[in-house]
Design an enzyme around this catalytic site. Structure first.
Site, short mmCIF file in Angstrom:
data_model
loop_
_atom_site.label_atom_id
_atom_site.label_comp_id
_atom_site.label_asym_id
_atom_site.label_seq_id
_atom_site.Cartn_x
_atom_site.Cartn_y
_atom_site.Cartn_z
N ARG A 120 0.84 -1.21 0.00
CA ARG A 120 0.00 0.00 0.00
C ARG A 120 0.87 1.26 0.00
O ARG A 120 0.56 2.26 0.66
CB ARG A 120 -0.94 0.04 1.21
CG ARG A 120 -1.95 -1.05 1.26
CD ARG A 120 -2.95 -0.98 0.10
NE ARG A 120 -3.84 -2.12 0.20
CZ ARG A 120 -3.55 -3.32 -0.29
NH1 ARG A 120 -2.43 -3.53 -0.95
NH2 ARG A 120 -4.39 -4.32 -0.15
N SER A 166 -10.95 -0.30 3.24
CA SER A 166 -10.17 -0.59 4.46
C SER A 166 -9.58 0.71 4.97
O SER A 166 -8.83 1.37 4.25
CB SER A 166 -9.03 -1.55 4.13
OG SER A 166 -9.55 -2.73 3.61
N GLU A 180 -4.80 3.95 5.89
CA GLU A 180 -4.49 3.74 4.47
C GLU A 180 -5.05 4.94 3.69
O GLU A 180 -4.56 5.30 2.63
CB GLU A 180 -5.22 2.45 4.04
CG GLU A 180 -4.89 1.96 2.68
CD GLU A 180 -5.68 0.70 2.34
OE1 GLU A 180 -5.48 -0.33 2.98
OE2 GLU A 180 -6.51 0.77 1.41
#
Ligand code: FAD
Length: 346
Positions: A165, A237, A334
């Site tokens: 990520r 998420s 994130e």
């Protein structure tokens, strides 16, 4: 090109939260992008590029900057003679429409990344990943406009410094880069990636699956897990899966009195599913006012409507605090938070 003023980011983000931004412009060509940057430079204000707004949250107070809404369009296909293909795609194209098209052509590579919301230009930023595949695996190069010099450059995949990520675009060295095009490599040779639990449960012992079947499976799996964006606001998420030491796992197993699902990385560190931790600590399905953790997927923080970014961020802090208290782990978002670049990490 029209520069709008005082635009609410509720309407441009999938969380449907956040206040107004001072200036907002949609750009459909590189000259328009350059013009938008000159505007921000003249006004001495910061800019943020937004695609589908599915991984970003704006705070409630008006943000004194320019949002550049990425609308560059176009796809170029180039078939090789050894069953390979190259596709170069403009940053404003919708990611899942691109996945659907490549799958319909029989190309293998991004079928596991079906149904991820957002644009092609945002995909390299956080190196989108799902069901055992990351987009970095198929990216050949990324074209960027350097906002400092107003010049276009090509970055090779290794220059993008992809990680979990993560990429150069999330760091200081890449902060001036605006992604304008991304070039991908595909193959027509079957390469099913079915090692992820949900997929091997779906297909059982079968390995002779087609690329279309994999996309269909992912669509079904995601449909069952994710809320409809028409009904509930979310940015997917909210936290990254934490990467910790092997030693911490041993200690956590004692504290939580259960084996911890984890995945050992090449450097010996260990990745734990953040969703599992949240579920274990009782957050799954928990609602507080207008925000909460989704009932079928604890890592999805959701906004049920009528809430504020402040309420949402307070909930985020509460979740982080409980995880830190029980495990010592500090969860990292994130999602990019604009207007509160320094987030607390208690
Ligand atoms: C329901 C749901 C499910 C999701 N599932 C997944 C998943 O499985 N895997 C996963 O990895 N992500 C997932 N996401 C997160 C999100 O969809 C991806 O991160 C997606 O790539 C974001 O695209 P976007 O166009 O909406 O980006 P935005 O939210 O508009 O922007 C995200 C970031 O990228 C930057 N950015 C956007 N475009 C550019 C550009 N052209 N140049 C430079 N910077 C740019 C922005 O400034 C911001 O920092 C999910 C989100 C939702 C809502």
């Amino acid at each position: 090109m029209e520069i709008l003023e005082h635009v609410s980011m509720c309407d441009h983000t999938t969380l449907r939260l956040g206040g107004e931004v001072r200036f907002f412009v949609s750009i459909a060509s590189v000259p328009e992008l350059r013009e938008a940057l000159v505007f921000a430079q003249d006004k001495k204000i910061p800019f943020v590029v937004v695609g589908g707004g599915s991984n970003v949250l704006f705070v409630d107070d008006e943000w004194n900057g320019l949002v550049i809404h990425m609308k560059l369009m176009g796809r170029e296909y180039e078939e090789g003679n050894k069953g390979d293909a190259k596709v170069t795609v403009a940053a404003g194209e919708i990611w899942d429409q691109f996945v659907e098209e490549t799958v319909s052509l029989g190309y293998w590579g991004i079928e596991n990344l079906s149904r991820i919301p957002g644009t092609v230009g945002a995909a390299p930023v956080q190196n989108i990943g799902a069901y055992g595949v990351e987009v970095a695996e198929v990216i050949d190069w990324v074209e960027v406009l350097n906002a400092k010099t107003n010049e276009l450059h090509i970055l090779s995949s290794s220059e993008c410094r992809f990680g979990y990520r993560d990429s150069i675009f999330k760091h200081e060295e890449g902060k001036d880069y605006i992604i304008t095009r991304v070039s991908f490599r595909f193959t027509t040779q079957p390469q099913p990636r079915l090692e992820y639990k949900d997929l091997y449960e779906y297909f059982g012992v079968r390995t002779d699956v087609s690329v279309t079947e994999v996309r269909e499976a992912i669509n079904k799996i995601r449909e069952a897990k994710f809320p409809s964006l028409m009904k509930v606001g979310t940015a997917g998420s909210f936290f990254k899966n934490p990467i910790v030491s092997e030693q911490l796992i041993v200690e956590m197993e004692k504290w939580l009195d259960t084996p911890i699902p984890h995945y050992t990385l090449k450097d010996g560190t260990v990745k734990i599913p953040a969703g599992w931790i949240l579920e274990r600590l009782g957050w799954k399905g928990k609602r507080e006012g207008n925000v909460g953790c989704w009932e079928k997927h604890a890592l999805l923080l959701v906004h049920y409507g009528e809430g504020s970014a402040k309420e949402f961020l307070n909930f985020v802090e509460k979740v982080k605090k409980s995880v830190k208290e029980k495990t010592t782990i500090i969860l990292e978002p994130e999602v990019r938070i604009v207007g509160a670049e320094v987030t607390t990490s208690t």
